[in-house]
Design a protein around this motif. Structure first.
Motif, PDB file in Angstrom:
ATOM      1  N   VAL A  93      -4.762   1.486   4.643  1.00 17.96           N
ATOM      2  CA  VAL A  93      -4.898   2.895   4.178  1.00 17.96           C
ATOM      3  C   VAL A  93      -3.114   3.803   4.653  1.00 17.96           C
ATOM      4  O   VAL A  93      -3.175   4.458   3.707  1.00 17.96           O
ATOM      5  N   LEU A  94      -2.510   3.340   5.147  1.00 18.20           N
ATOM      6  CA  LEU A  94      -0.812   3.515   5.327  1.00 18.20           C
ATOM      7  C   LEU A  94      -0.318   3.026   3.637  1.00 18.20           C
ATOM      8  O   LEU A  94       0.344   3.937   3.556  1.00 18.20           O
ATOM      9  N   SER A  95      -0.953   1.831   3.016  1.00 20.37           N
ATOM     10  CA  SER A  95      -0.166   1.449   1.877  1.00 20.37           C
ATOM     11  C   SER A  95      -0.755   2.394   1.298  1.00 20.37           C
ATOM     12  O   SER A  95       0.509   2.408  -0.053  1.00 20.37           O
ATOM     13  N   VAL A  96      -1.781   2.710   0.964  1.00 21.79           N
ATOM     14  CA  VAL A  96      -2.232   4.280   0.196  1.00 21.79           C
ATOM     15  C   VAL A  96      -1.368   4.971   0.272  1.00 21.79           C
ATOM     16  O   VAL A  96      -0.704   5.817  -0.833  1.00 21.79           O
ATOM     17  N   HIS A  97      -1.396   5.848   1.343  1.00 24.33           N
ATOM     18  CA  HIS A  97      -0.780   7.222   1.573  1.00 24.33           C
ATOM     19  C   HIS A  97       0.969   6.965   1.098  1.00 24.33           C
ATOM     20  O   HIS A  97       1.803   7.569   1.050  1.00 24.33           O
ATOM     21  N   VAL A  98       1.655   5.292   2.150  1.00 23.80           N
ATOM     22  CA  VAL A  98       2.995   5.047   1.168  1.00 23.80           C
ATOM     23  C   VAL A  98       3.558   5.402  -0.461  1.00 23.80           C
ATOM     24  O   VAL A  98       4.286   6.426  -0.567  1.00 23.80           O
ATOM     25  N   PHE A  99       2.255   4.888  -0.963  1.00 24.80           N
ATOM     26  CA  PHE A  99       2.355   4.744  -2.931  1.00 24.80           C
ATOM     27  C   PHE A  99       2.312   6.974  -2.957  1.00 24.80           C
ATOM     28  O   PHE A  99       3.091   7.406  -3.935  1.00 24.80           O
ATOM     29  N   SER A 100       1.442   7.146  -1.868  1.00 25.80           N
ATOM     30  CA  SER A 100       1.043   8.807  -2.198  1.00 25.80           C
ATOM     31  C   SER A 100       2.073   9.648  -2.308  1.00 25.80           C
ATOM     32  O   SER A 100       2.919  10.239  -3.019  1.00 25.80           O
ATOM     33  N   ALA A 101       2.734   9.177  -1.188  1.00 29.68           N
ATOM     34  CA  ALA A 101       4.143   9.757  -0.755  1.00 29.68           C
ATOM     35  C   ALA A 101       4.810   9.382  -1.950  1.00 29.68           C
ATOM     36  O   ALA A 101       6.124  10.870  -2.032  1.00 29.68           O
ATOM     37  N   THR A 102       5.243   8.187  -2.227  1.00 23.52           N
ATOM     38  CA  THR A 102       6.489   8.259  -3.176  1.00 23.52           C
ATOM     39  C   THR A 102       6.093   8.785  -4.224  1.00 23.52           C
ATOM     40  O   THR A 102       6.880   9.695  -5.052  1.00 23.52           O
ATOM     41  N   TYR A 103       5.249   9.039  -4.995  1.00 20.60           N
ATOM     42  CA  TYR A 103       4.461   9.943  -6.160  1.00 20.60           C
ATOM     43  C   TYR A 103       4.740  11.475  -5.991  1.00 20.60           C
ATOM     44  O   TYR A 103       5.342  11.886  -6.914  1.00 20.60           O
ATOM     45  N   TYR A 104       4.144  11.719  -5.300  1.00 19.93           N
ATOM     46  CA  TYR A 104       4.225  12.902  -5.080  1.00 19.93           C
ATOM     47  C   TYR A 104       5.941  13.662  -4.857  1.00 19.93           C
ATOM     48  O   TYR A 104       6.875  14.217  -5.263  1.00 19.93           O
ATOM     49  N   ALA A 105       6.432  12.627  -3.930  1.00 20.56           N
ATOM     50  CA  ALA A 105       8.374  13.249  -4.292  1.00 20.56           C
ATOM     51  C   ALA A 105       8.793  13.256  -5.699  1.00 20.56           C
ATOM     52  O   ALA A 105       9.414  13.537  -5.795  1.00 20.56           O
ATOM     53  N   ALA A 107       7.103  12.795  -8.231  1.00 19.36           N
ATOM     54  CA  ALA A 107       6.972  13.914  -8.975  1.00 19.36           C
ATOM     55  C   ALA A 107       7.926  14.762  -9.491  1.00 19.36           C
ATOM     56  O   ALA A 107       7.935  16.092 -10.088  1.00 19.36           O
ATOM     57  N   LYS A 108       8.535  15.303  -8.077  1.00 17.17           N
ATOM     58  CA  LYS A 108       9.608  16.236  -7.895  1.00 17.17           C
ATOM     59  C   LYS A 108      10.989  16.705  -9.073  1.00 17.17           C
ATOM     60  O   LYS A 108      10.817  17.912  -9.427  1.00 17.17           O
ATOM     61  N   GLY A 142       8.433   8.828 -16.557  1.00 19.17           N
ATOM     62  CA  GLY A 142       9.371   8.670 -16.409  1.00 19.17           C
ATOM     63  C   GLY A 142       9.503   6.773 -16.210  1.00 19.17           C
ATOM     64  O   GLY A 142       8.325   6.240 -15.535  1.00 19.17           O
ATOM     65  N   GLN A 143      10.436   6.162 -16.184  1.00 17.55           N
ATOM     66  CA  GLN A 143      10.866   5.133 -15.929  1.00 17.55           C
ATOM     67  C   GLN A 143      11.007   4.601 -14.413  1.00 17.55           C
ATOM     68  O   GLN A 143      10.156   3.435 -14.413  1.00 17.55           O
ATOM     69  N   SER A 144      11.066   5.160 -13.698  1.00 19.05           N
ATOM     70  CA  SER A 144      11.064   4.916 -12.154  1.00 19.05           C
ATOM     71  C   SER A 144       9.449   6.099 -11.833  1.00 19.05           C
ATOM     72  O   SER A 144       8.435   4.343 -10.777  1.00 19.05           O
ATOM     73  N   ALA A 145       8.789   6.913 -12.497  1.00 15.80           N
ATOM     74  CA  ALA A 145       6.935   6.463 -12.317  1.00 15.80           C
ATOM     75  C   ALA A 145       6.176   5.364 -12.596  1.00 15.80           C
ATOM     76  O   ALA A 145       4.983   4.983 -11.737  1.00 15.80           O
ATOM     77  N   GLN A 152       3.051  -0.623  -7.269  1.00 12.65           N
ATOM     78  CA  GLN A 152       1.578  -0.677  -6.414  1.00 12.65           C
ATOM     79  C   GLN A 152       0.425  -1.982  -6.907  1.00 12.65           C
ATOM     80  O   GLN A 152      -0.003  -2.152  -6.460  1.00 12.65           O
ATOM     81  N   ILE A 153       0.151  -2.016  -8.788  1.00 16.09           N
ATOM     82  CA  ILE A 153      -0.933  -2.641  -8.896  1.00 16.09           C
ATOM     83  C   ILE A 153      -0.419  -4.273  -8.936  1.00 16.09           C
ATOM     84  O   ILE A 153      -1.109  -4.442  -8.122  1.00 16.09           O
ATOM     85  N   ALA A 154       0.512  -4.662  -8.479  1.00 19.11           N
ATOM     86  CA  ALA A 154       1.764  -5.798  -8.240  1.00 19.11           C
ATOM     87  C   ALA A 154       1.025  -5.579  -6.835  1.00 19.11           C
ATOM     88  O   ALA A 154       0.086  -7.029  -6.255  1.00 19.11           O
ATOM     89  N   TYR A 155       1.477  -4.722  -5.896  1.00 17.16           N
ATOM     90  CA  TYR A 155       1.534  -4.752  -4.780  1.00 17.16           C
ATOM     91  C   TYR A 155      -0.230  -5.412  -4.143  1.00 17.16           C
ATOM     92  O   TYR A 155      -0.200  -6.022  -3.019  1.00 17.16           O
ATOM     93  N   SER A 156      -0.888  -4.149  -4.781  1.00 16.79           N
ATOM     94  CA  SER A 156      -2.754  -3.996  -4.124  1.00 16.79           C
ATOM     95  C   SER A 156      -2.880  -5.682  -4.371  1.00 16.79           C
ATOM     96  O   SER A 156      -4.024  -6.175  -3.814  1.00 16.79           O
ATOM     97  N   PHE A 157      -2.860  -6.297  -6.162  1.00 20.84           N
ATOM     98  CA  PHE A 157      -3.367  -6.982  -6.177  1.00 20.84           C
ATOM     99  C   PHE A 157      -3.190  -8.101  -5.462  1.00 20.84           C
ATOM    100  O   PHE A 157      -3.526  -9.123  -4.926  1.00 20.84           O
TER     101      PHE A 157
END
Length: 189
Positions: A93-105, A107-108, A142-145, A152-157
């Motif tokens: 759950v924590l790793s999902v939210h870490v990636f979510s927070a990163t995507y949110y930040a 996306a700014k 973008g390249q960073s995104a 995330q895909i590699a981390y999840s895998f």
């Protein structure tokens, strides 16, 4: 009759609470992660503080990966005093939210994402990426995104698949032990 009821009732509570407590703790911890995700000042990260943003992301993700590996090791060596079900679930759950927070930040930053505007969008994109569904309504441009999405895909895998496999193995071992114990008890009785 009257004297027996409190004894039975207190015994049921004593026996039942330890079985419920880990689930309550896990649910509370997971709820805490979700609440923190929606309340933390993530708007202060991203393009305003890129170095801090990248350092936090790398640090938190590394800590979660190390904790995941530690719990996986506990399952593999069959450490009896560990509670991998509780810890692995929370770390996932924590790793999902870490990636979510990163995507949110991320996306700014203009041009990084198309269709990602809110924290719910970021969480949705993370889960869709994790599930390898890819609806296409949110797109890393973008390249960073794109790098974070590939990460995330590699981390999840690697990490989340190993954690889920370890958790499944632990549950399978518990069922086998319980079945063997019941079989031995039935033979003895």
């Amino acid at each position: 009759m009257r004297g027996g009821w409190p004894a039975v009732r207190s015994r049921v509570v004593r026996v039942g609470w330890p079985a419920v407590r880990p689930w309550v703790v896990r649910a509370g911890a997971a709820a805490g992660v979700v609440v923190a995700y929606f309340l933390l000042p993530l708007d202060h990260l991203g393009p305003q503080r890129p170095v801090l943003s990248w350092l936090l992301f790398a640090l938190i993700l590394t800590v979660v990966a190390v904790l995941l590996l530690r719990q996986i090791r506990h399952v593999l060596v069959d450490r009896p005093d560990s509670r991998p079900g509780m810890v692995l679930s929370l770390l996932i759950v924590l790793s999902v939210h870490v990636f979510s927070a990163t995507y949110y930040a991320l996306a700014k930053q203009p041009g990084e994402f198309t269709g990602l505007h809110t924290r719910v969008d970021a969480l949705y994109f993370t889960v869709v990426t994790l599930a390898t569904v890819g609806y296409g309504d949110i797109t890393p441009r973008g390249q960073s995104a794109r790098i974070i999405t590939v990460l995330q895909i590699a981390y999840s895998f690697v990490f989340l698949t190993a954690a889920a496999t370890a958790l499944t193995q632990r549950m399978r071992d518990m069922v086998v032990r319980r079945t063997d114990r019941d079989r031995d008890r039935d033979r003895a009785g």
